[in-house]
Write a protein that holds these residues in place. Structure first.
Motif, mmCIF file in Angstrom:
data_model
loop_
_atom_site.group_PDB
_atom_site.id
_atom_site.type_symbol
_atom_site.label_atom_id
_atom_site.label_comp_id
_atom_site.label_asym_id
_atom_site.label_seq_id
_atom_site.Cartn_x
_atom_site.Cartn_y
_atom_site.Cartn_z
ATOM 1 N N ALA A 6 0.740 -1.194 -0.104
ATOM 2 C CA ALA A 6 -0.011 -0.093 -0.173
ATOM 3 C C ALA A 6 0.717 1.317 -0.006
ATOM 4 N N PHE A 7 1.961 1.140 0.685
ATOM 5 C CA PHE A 7 2.758 2.293 0.719
ATOM 6 C C PHE A 7 3.545 2.673 -0.463
ATOM 7 N N PHE A 8 4.018 1.500 -0.910
ATOM 8 C CA PHE A 8 4.555 1.550 -2.261
ATOM 9 C C PHE A 8 3.706 2.219 -3.519
ATOM 10 N N VAL A 9 2.424 1.549 -3.517
ATOM 11 C CA VAL A 9 1.394 2.198 -4.685
ATOM 12 C C VAL A 9 1.210 3.404 -4.441
ATOM 13 N N PHE A 10 1.094 4.002 -3.189
ATOM 14 C CA PHE A 10 0.831 5.324 -3.008
ATOM 15 C C PHE A 10 1.888 6.196 -3.267
ATOM 16 N N TRP A 11 3.018 5.932 -3.001
ATOM 17 C CA TRP A 11 4.057 6.863 -3.296
ATOM 18 C C TRP A 11 4.541 6.919 -4.638
ATOM 19 N N VAL A 12 4.395 5.981 -5.395
ATOM 20 C CA VAL A 12 4.274 5.724 -6.917
ATOM 21 C C VAL A 12 3.748 6.614 -7.533
ATOM 22 N N PHE A 13 2.321 6.665 -7.162
ATOM 23 C CA PHE A 13 1.297 7.631 -7.623
ATOM 24 C C PHE A 13 1.807 9.059 -7.495
ATOM 25 N N CYS A 14 2.079 9.217 -6.310
ATOM 26 C CA CYS A 14 2.724 10.718 -6.053
ATOM 27 C C CYS A 14 3.721 11.009 -6.903
ATOM 28 N N ALA A 15 4.754 10.140 -7.003
ATOM 29 C CA ALA A 15 5.907 10.408 -7.815
ATOM 30 C C ALA A 15 5.609 10.616 -9.355
ATOM 31 N N LEU A 16 4.615 9.821 -9.662
ATOM 32 C CA LEU A 16 4.039 10.048 -11.069
ATOM 33 C C LEU A 16 3.357 11.494 -11.246
ATOM 34 N N SER A 17 2.353 11.785 -10.352
ATOM 35 C CA SER A 17 1.857 13.057 -10.348
ATOM 36 C C SER A 17 2.811 14.330 -10.325
ATOM 37 N N THR A 18 4.027 14.003 -9.561
ATOM 38 C CA THR A 18 4.843 15.228 -9.296
ATOM 39 C C THR A 18 5.716 15.227 -10.636
ATOM 40 N N VAL A 19 5.891 14.037 -11.342
ATOM 41 C CA VAL A 19 6.677 14.147 -12.678
ATOM 42 C C VAL A 19 5.737 14.825 -13.806
ATOM 43 N N LEU A 20 4.510 14.477 -13.659
ATOM 44 C CA LEU A 20 3.529 15.195 -14.492
ATOM 45 C C LEU A 20 3.532 16.726 -14.493
ATOM 46 N N CYS A 21 3.489 17.181 -13.023
ATOM 47 C CA CYS A 21 3.475 18.462 -12.859
ATOM 48 C C CYS A 21 4.716 19.071 -13.549
ATOM 49 N N VAL A 22 5.808 18.583 -13.260
ATOM 50 C CA VAL A 22 7.231 19.358 -13.420
ATOM 51 C C VAL A 22 7.740 19.232 -14.780
ATOM 52 N N LYS A 23 7.446 18.113 -15.424
ATOM 53 C CA LYS A 23 8.005 17.897 -16.816
ATOM 54 C C LYS A 23 6.737 17.903 -17.817
ATOM 55 N N VAL A 24 5.739 18.373 -17.435
ATOM 56 C CA VAL A 24 4.892 18.451 -18.719
ATOM 57 C C VAL A 24 4.908 19.662 -19.542
ATOM 58 N N PRO A 25 4.974 19.437 -20.837
ATOM 59 C CA PRO A 25 5.129 20.468 -21.849
ATOM 60 C C PRO A 25 4.120 21.697 -21.536
ATOM 61 N N ARG A 26 4.678 22.980 -21.551
ATOM 62 C CA ARG A 26 3.819 24.302 -21.508
ATOM 63 C C ARG A 26 3.581 25.101 -22.789
ATOM 64 N N ILE A 27 2.753 25.633 -23.015
ATOM 65 C CA ILE A 27 2.305 26.539 -23.937
ATOM 66 C C ILE A 27 2.010 27.991 -23.348
ATOM 67 N N PHE A 28 2.892 28.818 -24.020
ATOM 68 C CA PHE A 28 2.782 30.374 -23.805
ATOM 69 C C PHE A 28 2.022 30.861 -24.774
ATOM 70 N N ILE A 29 0.918 31.532 -24.887
ATOM 71 C CA ILE A 29 0.345 32.282 -26.016
ATOM 72 C C ILE A 29 0.272 33.723 -25.568
ATOM 73 N N VAL A 30 1.071 34.548 -26.515
ATOM 74 C CA VAL A 30 0.893 35.865 -26.280
ATOM 75 C C VAL A 30 -0.463 36.251 -27.024
ATOM 76 N N THR A 31 -1.091 37.276 -26.249
ATOM 77 C CA THR A 31 -2.657 37.288 -26.534
ATOM 78 C C THR A 31 -2.888 38.670 -26.970
ATOM 79 N N ASP A 32 -2.259 39.667 -26.779
ATOM 80 C CA ASP A 32 -2.264 40.958 -27.305
ATOM 81 C C ASP A 32 -0.997 41.723 -27.196
ATOM 82 N N ASP A 33 -1.409 43.024 -27.566
ATOM 83 C CA ASP A 33 -0.196 43.959 -27.842
ATOM 84 C C ASP A 33 0.249 44.743 -26.535
ATOM 85 N N GLN A 34 -0.290 44.269 -25.310
ATOM 86 C CA GLN A 34 -0.159 44.934 -24.004
ATOM 87 C C GLN A 34 0.554 44.180 -23.252
ATOM 88 N N GLY A 35 1.137 42.929 -23.711
ATOM 89 C CA GLY A 35 1.986 42.049 -22.478
ATOM 90 C C GLY A 35 0.874 41.123 -21.967
#
Length: 176
Positions: free
Chosen positions: A40-69
């Motif tokens: 149980a402990f192992f399964v919980f921490w594997v899922f926590c680690a997977l969630s952390t990796v998804l948050c840190v290593k997930v690709p991001r997209i920055f969209i400049v939406t207007d001419d004022q920043g």
């Protein structure tokens, strides 16, 4: 919309793992322990680690939406088609399984060109030449974009065991 996908993935990963752990703890408290606690402990921490990796290593997209920043900062989990201001569409997709995938994409959905620069701190080596991102165009990056339309700090404390740090900076072109 793209932040919704990250929320769903985290929900799908974290809720079952937390329920599994709490179920184990409840059974242990009541003396009906049928599940190995180490499992149980192992399964919980594997899922926590997977969630952390998804948050840190997930690709991001920055969209400049207007001419004022103005800009949007979203995660890019699935291939997406963006509608640009000039009535064209732009297809972007995460490159999850490539050896050196580019983590971030800057999309300029404004009428004014923007510049992408890498700012180096410590002994890090940044690209020397700024890159122009034309109106309604995009640029794929390895470096995290930290400063969008704000000046980067003049100095930054870096760990001595690391060579330094590189921050991405997006700003408007000076000649416009």
């Amino acid at each position: 919309m793209l932040n919704f996908y990250l929320f769903i993935i985290l929900l799908v990963v974290m809720v079952p793992s937390a329920l599994f752990l709490f179920n184990y703890l409840w059974k242990k408290k009541n003396g009906t322990d049928k599940v190995n606690g180490t499992y149980a402990f192992f399964v919980f921490w594997v899922f926590c680690a997977l969630s952390t990796v998804l948050c840190v290593k997930v690709p991001r997209i920055f969209i400049v939406t207007d001419d004022q920043g103005g800009y949007e900062n979203n995660v890019l989990l699935v291939p997406t088609t963006l509608s640009l201001g000039n009535q064209q569409t732009l297809h972007v997709s995460p490159q999850w399984f490539k050896k050196q995938y580019k983590q971030h994409i800057v999309v300029n959905n404004s009428n004014i060109d923007v510049i992408y620069e890498e700012v180096a701190y410590g002994n890090a080596n940044a690209a020397n030449e700024p890159t122009r991102i034309n109106s309604y165009d995009s640029l794929e990056l390895h470096t995290n974009v930290v400063d969008l339309f704000t000046d980067p700090p003049r100095s930054m404390k870096t760990d001595k065991s690391v060579l330094g740090a590189i921050r991405g900076w997006v700003h408007y072109a000076d000649d416009n």
